[in-house]
Design an enzyme around this catalytic site. Structure first.
Site, PDB file in Angstrom:
ATOM      1  N   LYS A 208       6.445   3.708   5.286  1.00 31.42           N
ATOM      2  CA  LYS A 208       6.663   4.587   6.438  1.00 31.42           C
ATOM      3  C   LYS A 208       7.946   4.212   7.179  1.00 31.42           C
ATOM      4  CE  LYS A 208       3.058   5.642   8.867  1.00 31.42           C
ATOM      5  NZ  LYS A 208       1.936   5.539   9.821  1.00 31.42           N
ATOM      6  N   GLU A 214       7.343  -6.524   1.380  1.00 33.89           N
ATOM      7  CA  GLU A 214       6.991  -6.577  -0.037  1.00 33.89           C
ATOM      8  C   GLU A 214       7.528  -5.342  -0.769  1.00 33.89           C
ATOM      9  OE1 GLU A 214       3.467  -8.373   2.311  1.00 33.89           O
ATOM     10  OE2 GLU A 214       4.866  -6.693   2.518  1.00 33.89           O
ATOM     11  N   GLY A 268      -2.688   3.459   6.846  1.00 33.22           N
ATOM     12  CA  GLY A 268      -2.384   3.264   5.435  1.00 33.22           C
ATOM     13  C   GLY A 268      -3.573   3.459   4.518  1.00 33.22           C
ATOM     14  N   ARG A 269      -4.725   2.921   4.886  1.00 27.47           N
ATOM     15  CA  ARG A 269      -5.897   3.006   4.013  1.00 27.47           C
ATOM     16  C   ARG A 269      -6.539   4.389   4.054  1.00 27.47           C
ATOM     17  NH1 ARG A 269      -6.339  -0.207   8.248  1.00 27.47           N
ATOM     18  NH2 ARG A 269      -7.989   0.005   9.808  1.00 27.47           N
ATOM     19  N   GLU A 354     -10.810  -3.899   5.869  1.00 27.07           N
ATOM     20  CA  GLU A 354      -9.683  -3.845   6.801  1.00 27.07           C
ATOM     21  C   GLU A 354     -10.050  -3.042   8.040  1.00 27.07           C
ATOM     22  OE1 GLU A 354      -5.413  -4.007   5.389  1.00 27.07           O
ATOM     23  OE2 GLU A 354      -5.467  -1.950   6.156  1.00 27.07           O
ATOM     24  N   HIS A 385     -22.935  -7.309 -17.738  1.00 31.45           N
ATOM     25  CA  HIS A 385     -22.734  -8.484 -18.589  1.00 31.45           C
ATOM     26  C   HIS A 385     -21.847  -9.512 -17.909  1.00 31.45           C
ATOM     27  CE1 HIS A 385     -24.691  -6.809 -22.208  1.00 31.45           C
ATOM     28  NE2 HIS A 385     -24.347  -5.662 -21.665  1.00 31.45           N
ATOM     29  N   LYS A 513       1.797 -12.858   7.302  1.00 30.27           N
ATOM     30  CA  LYS A 513       3.106 -12.305   6.980  1.00 30.27           C
ATOM     31  C   LYS A 513       4.191 -12.901   7.875  1.00 30.27           C
ATOM     32  CE  LYS A 513       3.225  -7.825   6.165  1.00 30.27           C
ATOM     33  NZ  LYS A 513       2.973  -6.376   6.287  1.00 30.27           N
TER      34      LYS A 513
END
Length: 549
Positions: A208, A214, A268-269, A354, A385, A513
């Protein structure tokens, strides 16, 4: 309005009293005592079907849970969200991911701006761009059509579109291969670049602010790689941006005509519905992307209008709250019995943890109950399994959400019946378990001696009485996936309202961060680490020494 402490409310106290008896209930007996349990404890909405009958509750439990939802103002806060009120208090923002999937012709004015009109302007831009790329009209710098798309983002800018592209694999364009890079670990980008050709690759840089550390490190690496084969004048044919920072986008070499904006009222999510979903629209086409939005909108309308007693997100949320609060369930396992939903558990980890992984209320008081459980999972039948042993016979009780489709989107004989058989059998096994008497009868049928039976018997007993939900859809279509994601979004919202936490900020993401910036300067420069604890200092020294080997 300041909420009273959750544990002091009359509806919570009533639930706590009710739970004293409910903790001793056996689901086997609940089913035996009520022939109508399944139809009474199921609900359908927006193409989805929820069976919550395999939980340690009854009709009275549900009534008390809904009383709590009303007392905690779930309906009021829901209506405030849909109206565009600034319910994200710590950032003074509206929460309007639901506006991203409102159909054309609707209107929602926030701060004097019709946000639905703005949304559809960006959707038109997405449609025009994706049509050109998918048709082959958009050409790379050597005149070849795009064959590979690399989405560069992190968090919600990666998890949502990656999950959805995988989920709708059977709807994808046959020429376009989608790649996703999010990790600052260079191995992630290295693996992606090894699969693509600069002449036919399109990069989507999703940030944004166009400053996300990152994402911009990865974008810079992709730019440098591209320029080994092309020139800066070729960048606009191969890089586009999902951002609002025109100046930074232009400085990178991207034509701002190919910048797709979204808004600060999109977390964001919750952003896969926005231009962040550009990679999904490229993969499946704008028509199916529109179906994806429509499925979510159908769930929005159900959540907004359905009575609480038939409201699927509310019921899913309150059953989850019951298991977390009164049955001491510290985690929730997501088990999609559909390989194309392989990234759905990871997507829900961010959405839920979050959002509601908080320890203070909206007004800053420390919460007086446990909040969000740990969310984790894997596709069935692989999960069976791997870790189902723990879920069946371990010391913790872990509720499960089984998710599957009634029909497959492939035509391979025998597979889907086997898949459904396993899914339904596991939910039954978690509920019923196996008693000592049943285990003994099985062992006796093997003609074992009495001593052998007694030695094996404890290992063959399954306690059962382990809660689960089952969510069904006809097929995994774009519309069904949209509804499924929206269901969990609203479930998360409801639980946040019960706990009175702000589900729409994420300050916990920031601390590490900030510290990383200082440590990176120490790793790459001559500054000696001194400001940290002895462990961190020692690790930095070891890393710097390794760089000189």
């Amino acid at each position: 309005m300041r909420q009273p402490a959750l544990t002091s409310t009359s509806s919570f106290l009533a639930l706590a009293s009710h739970a004293t008896a409910a903790r001793t209930w056996q689901m086997r007996q609940l089913f035996a005592d009520d022939a109508q349990r399944f139809p009474r404890l199921t609900v359908d909405a927006a193409g989805l079907f929820l069976d919550y009958s395999k939980n340690r509750l009854d009709g009275r439990t549900v009534e008390l849970l809904l009383d709590l939802a009303r007392e905690r103002g779930v309906e009021r806060l829901r209506d405030a969200m849909f109206a565009g009120e600034k319910i994200n208090l710590t950032e003074q923002r509206a929460v309007l991911h639901t506006a991203l999937r409102m159909p054309r012709g609707k209107s929602l004015v926030v701060d004097g701006q019709d946000v639905v009109r703005d949304v559809h302007a960006v959707l038109e831009q997405i449609k025009d761009f994706t049509d050109r790329v998918r048709s082959g009209a958009w050409l790379g710098y050597t005149g070849k059509p795009i064959t590979d798309v690399v989405n560069i983002g992190i968090g919600g800018s990666d998890l949502g579109p990656k999950m959805a592209v995988l989920a709708l694999r059977s709807y994808s364009h046959p020429r376009l291969k989608m790649h996703f890079v999010s990790n600052v670990d260079g191995h992630d980008m290295d693996a992606a670049l090894a699969q693509v050709n600069p002449e036919t690759t399109l990069f989507i840089v999703a940030s944004k602010t166009f400053t996300t550390a990152e994402t911009m490190l990865n974008a810079g690496t992709a730019r440098h790689w591209f320029l080994q084969s092309a020139t800066e004048a070729d960048l606009p044919r191969h890089f586009v941006a999902v951002s609002t920072n025109k100046q930074a986008v232009s400085a990178f070499g991207i034509d701002t005509a190919n910048m797709f904006p979204f808004w600060d009222w999109v977390g964001g999510r919750y952003s896969v519905w926005s231009a962040i979903g550009l990679s999904l629209a490229l993969a499946v086409g704008f028509g199916y992307f529109n179906d994806f939005l429509a499925g979510a909108h159908a769930m929005d309308e159900h959540f907004r209008t359905a009575p609480l007693e038939q409201n699927m997100p509310v019921l899913l949320a309150m059953v989850g709250f019951w298991n977390r609060q009164f049955l001491d369930a510290g985690s929730l396992s997501i088990a999609p019995y559909h390989q194309d939903l392989s990234r759905f558990p990871a997507y829900l980890q961010q959405l839920d943890m979050e959002s509601n992984g908080k320890r203070v209320t909206r007004n800053g008081a420390v919460v007086d109950t446990p909040t969000c459980p740990v969310v984790w999972g894997e596709c069935g039948t692989n999960a069976q399994h791997a870790y189902f042993q723990l879920l069946h016979q371990g010391t913790d009780v872990t509720p499960m959400d089984f998710i599957t489709t009634l029909r497959a989107t492939h035509d391979l004989a025998g597979h889907h019946d086997a898949l459904l058989a396993n899914c339904f059998a596991q939910s039954e096994a978690f509920m019923k378990g196996k008693t000592a008497e049943e285990a003994r009868a099985d062992l006796q049928a093997l003609n074992l001696s009495a001593d052998e039976i007694e030695a094996l018997l404890p290992h063959k007993v399954f306690p059962g009485n382990r809660p689960s939900n089952t969510i069904l859809m006809d097929q995994l279509t774009p519309s069904a996936l949209g509804a499924l994601i929206a269901l969990y979004e609203h479930k998360t919202f409801v639980q946040g309202a019960i706990w009175d936490v702000n589900s729409f900020d994420q300050w916990g993401v920031e601390l590490g961060k900030v510290l990383a910036k200082n440590i990176q300067a120490e790793l790459t420069g001559s500054v000696q680490p001194e400001r940290h604890d002895s462990s961190t200092n020692g690790l930095i020294v070891m890393a710097k020494a390794a760089q000189h080997l």
